[in-house]
Design a protein around this motif. Structure first.
Motif, mmCIF file in Angstrom:
data_model
loop_
_atom_site.group_PDB
_atom_site.id
_atom_site.type_symbol
_atom_site.label_atom_id
_atom_site.label_comp_id
_atom_site.label_asym_id
_atom_site.label_seq_id
_atom_site.Cartn_x
_atom_site.Cartn_y
_atom_site.Cartn_z
ATOM 1 N N TRP A 1 0.857 -1.179 0.000
ATOM 2 C CA TRP A 1 0.000 0.000 0.000
ATOM 3 C C TRP A 1 0.899 1.236 0.000
ATOM 4 C CZ3 TRP A 1 -5.145 -1.043 -0.399
ATOM 5 C CH2 TRP A 1 -5.540 -2.358 -0.096
ATOM 6 N N LEU A 2 0.699 2.109 -0.959
ATOM 7 C CA LEU A 2 1.601 3.250 -1.131
ATOM 8 C C LEU A 2 1.100 4.481 -0.382
ATOM 9 C CD1 LEU A 2 2.415 2.932 -4.943
ATOM 10 C CD2 LEU A 2 3.563 1.859 -2.989
ATOM 11 N N GLY A 3 2.047 5.231 0.154
ATOM 12 C CA GLY A 3 1.747 6.488 0.828
ATOM 13 C C GLY A 3 2.639 7.589 0.295
ATOM 14 N N PRO A 4 2.619 8.754 0.917
ATOM 15 C CA PRO A 4 3.407 9.887 0.410
ATOM 16 C C PRO A 4 4.911 9.744 0.588
ATOM 17 C CG PRO A 4 2.304 10.471 2.468
ATOM 18 C CD PRO A 4 1.769 9.132 2.060
ATOM 19 N N GLU A 5 5.337 8.909 1.545
ATOM 20 C CA GLU A 5 6.775 8.745 1.791
ATOM 21 C C GLU A 5 7.329 7.614 0.933
ATOM 22 O OE1 GLU A 5 8.674 10.729 3.596
ATOM 23 O OE2 GLU A 5 6.867 11.939 3.922
ATOM 24 N N PRO A 6 8.411 7.861 0.196
ATOM 25 C CA PRO A 6 8.992 6.805 -0.650
ATOM 26 C C PRO A 6 9.406 5.590 0.180
ATOM 27 C CG PRO A 6 9.901 8.960 -1.204
ATOM 28 C CD PRO A 6 9.123 9.140 0.058
ATOM 29 N N GLU A 7 9.136 4.421 -0.368
ATOM 30 C CA GLU A 7 9.438 3.183 0.341
ATOM 31 C C GLU A 7 9.972 2.150 -0.643
ATOM 32 O OE1 GLU A 7 7.229 0.079 3.459
ATOM 33 O OE2 GLU A 7 6.094 1.682 2.487
ATOM 34 N N ARG A 8 11.011 1.419 -0.223
ATOM 35 C CA ARG A 8 11.580 0.363 -1.055
ATOM 36 C C ARG A 8 11.051 -0.999 -0.591
ATOM 37 N NH1 ARG A 8 15.845 2.001 -4.393
ATOM 38 N NH2 ARG A 8 16.244 -0.210 -4.788
ATOM 39 N N PHE A 9 10.957 -1.923 -1.545
ATOM 40 C CA PHE A 9 10.450 -3.257 -1.260
ATOM 41 C C PHE A 9 11.439 -4.298 -1.776
ATOM 42 C CE2 PHE A 9 6.695 -0.550 -2.397
ATOM 43 C CZ PHE A 9 6.274 -0.321 -1.100
ATOM 44 N N ASP A 10 11.437 -5.455 -1.136
ATOM 45 C CA ASP A 10 12.381 -6.505 -1.511
ATOM 46 C C ASP A 10 12.095 -7.089 -2.883
ATOM 47 O OD1 ASP A 10 13.680 -6.209 0.901
ATOM 48 O OD2 ASP A 10 12.596 -7.865 1.875
ATOM 49 N N ASP A 11 10.824 -7.056 -3.320
ATOM 50 C CA ASP A 11 10.443 -7.753 -4.548
ATOM 51 C C ASP A 11 10.169 -6.823 -5.727
ATOM 52 O OD1 ASP A 11 8.234 -6.682 -3.308
ATOM 53 O OD2 ASP A 11 7.035 -8.527 -3.346
ATOM 54 N N ALA A 12 10.651 -5.571 -5.636
ATOM 55 C CA ALA A 12 10.473 -4.613 -6.735
ATOM 56 C C ALA A 12 11.597 -3.590 -6.689
ATOM 57 C CB ALA A 12 9.120 -3.921 -6.639
ATOM 58 N N PRO A 13 12.015 -3.074 -7.831
ATOM 59 C CA PRO A 13 13.074 -2.073 -7.825
ATOM 60 C C PRO A 13 12.522 -0.687 -7.476
ATOM 61 C CG PRO A 13 12.336 -2.426 -10.064
ATOM 62 C CD PRO A 13 11.557 -3.387 -9.199
ATOM 63 N N GLY A 14 13.390 0.175 -6.988
ATOM 64 C CA GLY A 14 13.026 1.563 -6.779
ATOM 65 C C GLY A 14 12.359 1.845 -5.450
ATOM 66 N N ALA A 15 12.142 3.146 -5.215
ATOM 67 C CA ALA A 15 11.425 3.621 -4.037
ATOM 68 C C ALA A 15 10.082 4.167 -4.514
ATOM 69 C CB ALA A 15 12.226 4.702 -3.313
ATOM 70 N N TRP A 16 8.996 3.696 -3.922
ATOM 71 C CA TRP A 16 7.648 3.969 -4.409
ATOM 72 C C TRP A 16 6.889 4.883 -3.463
ATOM 73 C CZ3 TRP A 16 5.867 1.719 -9.027
ATOM 74 C CH2 TRP A 16 6.723 0.764 -9.586
ATOM 75 N N SER A 17 6.100 5.787 -4.045
ATOM 76 C CA SER A 17 5.240 6.665 -3.259
ATOM 77 C C SER A 17 4.018 7.021 -4.095
ATOM 78 C CB SER A 17 5.991 7.940 -2.841
ATOM 79 O OG SER A 17 6.438 8.653 -3.996
ATOM 80 N N ALA A 18 3.004 7.590 -3.439
ATOM 81 C CA ALA A 18 1.781 7.956 -4.150
ATOM 82 C C ALA A 18 1.226 9.256 -3.587
ATOM 83 C CB ALA A 18 0.736 6.847 -4.032
ATOM 84 N N GLY A 19 0.619 10.042 -4.464
ATOM 85 C CA GLY A 19 -0.004 11.296 -4.064
ATOM 86 C C GLY A 19 -1.124 11.637 -5.023
ATOM 87 N N PRO A 20 -1.700 12.812 -4.916
ATOM 88 C CA PRO A 20 -2.817 13.204 -5.775
ATOM 89 C C PRO A 20 -2.500 13.153 -7.271
ATOM 90 C CG PRO A 20 -2.572 14.737 -3.943
ATOM 91 C CD PRO A 20 -1.372 13.850 -3.923
ATOM 92 N N GLU A 21 -1.214 13.306 -7.615
ATOM 93 C CA GLU A 21 -0.840 13.327 -9.034
ATOM 94 C C GLU A 21 -0.469 11.949 -9.561
ATOM 95 O OE1 GLU A 21 2.209 16.238 -9.437
ATOM 96 O OE2 GLU A 21 0.846 17.938 -9.157
ATOM 97 N N GLY A 22 -0.573 10.916 -8.722
ATOM 98 C CA GLY A 22 -0.291 9.568 -9.183
ATOM 99 C C GLY A 22 0.828 8.899 -8.410
ATOM 100 N N VAL A 23 1.253 7.751 -8.930
ATOM 101 C CA VAL A 23 2.312 6.946 -8.306
ATOM 102 C C VAL A 23 3.661 7.342 -8.884
ATOM 103 C CG1 VAL A 23 3.244 4.598 -8.060
ATOM 104 C CG2 VAL A 23 0.774 5.010 -7.836
#
Length: 271
Positions: free
Chosen positions: A41-63
């Motif tokens: 589940w994505l939030g405004p703070e970037p987060e890295r995951f073991d099973d995907a590359p990159g740091a992910w975040s989400a906001g009103p303008e998208g992922v």
């Protein structure tokens, strides 16, 4: 030439077998639901995951994904590096980003942006043994009457993930006879224009069939409102196999008291 009852029954069983094989093939696809390794589940703070590359975040303008050195994804055939922003995703929509032999699903469910990596080597997929089901029986094919509502009725239902809700515009309802009594099911829009989807539970739910839900995909009703319900094709949703799905639950009025001993049963993975 007259077709015998035996020939008709054989053709009916063969058609069901073909449908069931198709169901299992979709589940066992290298990037199907059995390949999902996590539900993030994505939030405004970037987060890295073991099973995907990159740091992910989400906001009103998208992922947004911020890819580090040596990391990349392929989106719509184009290799992306650095920081990439996905366009806002509509509810129940999604985008697949390719990462090696994996697919990173970026989607929106219940108003939340999610990432669900799908890895072909996931143990749930590689150990898949198929889905048990009742033998097909023509007695479970019934004709019902579809009645369209004056206007689609927004219907809120729960989800297999606690706290999540789905909203569907129900176009109408279906009445039919089963178990010696009149039954009624609210229908949701189907996968193709004019077709219908019905979510339901019955007296077998939690006994021989998955407790939370099963689904029927129905053809478009005929001009006179008649519609065929083939309960032999009552199918499991992905949540019957994995906790990483966000499947909708049936509306409260779609809980049948009769035992529908037809269609797919509790998966081996849940036994």
């Amino acid at each position: 030439m007259t077709t015998s009852a035996a020939e008709t029954g054989t053709a009916f069983a063969a058609a069901w077998e073909e449908w069931h094989r198709g169901q299992e093939a979709r589940l066992a696809d290298p990037h199907g639901f059995l390949a999902i390794t996590a539900l993030h589940w994505l939030g405004p703070e970037p987060e890295r995951f073991d099973d995907a590359p990159g740091a992910w975040s989400a906001g009103p303008e998208g992922v947004t994904v911020a890819l580090g050195p040596g990391e990349g994804l392929v989106v719509d055939g184009e290799t992306i590096t650095g920081t990439h922003r996905f366009a806002p995703i509509p509810e129940r929509g999604g985008v697949n980003a390719v990462w090696g032999d994996a697919v990173i699903e970026v989607a929106k469910r219940g108003g939340f942006d999610i990432v669900r990596p799908r890895h072909p080597g996931n143990a749930l997929r590689t150990a898949f043994r198929g889905t048990p089901a009742y033998p097909p029986n023509e007695k479970w094919v019934v004709t019902g009457e579809y009645r369209a509502f004056a206007a689609p009725e927004p219907t809120t239902v729960g989800a297999s993930v606690e706290g999540l809700e789905h909203v569907y515009d129900a176009p109408g309802e279906i009445t039919f006879e089963l178990g010696g009594a009149e039954q009624r099911l609210t229908a949701f829009p189907g996968k193709a224009p004019g077709t219908l989807t019905v979510l339901f539970t019955d007296a077998t739910s939690g006994v021989t069939t998955y407790a939370a839900n099963r689904v029927l995909q129905l053809p478009a009703p005929a001009a006179d409102g008649s519609v065929v319900l083939d309960f032999n094709r009552a199918a499991n949703l992905p949540c019957a196999y994995t906790d990483l799905a966000t499947c909708p639950l049936p509306p409260a009025r779609n809980r049948l008291a009769v035992a529908v001993e037809a269609g797919e049963q509790i998966p081996f993975e849940r036994r």
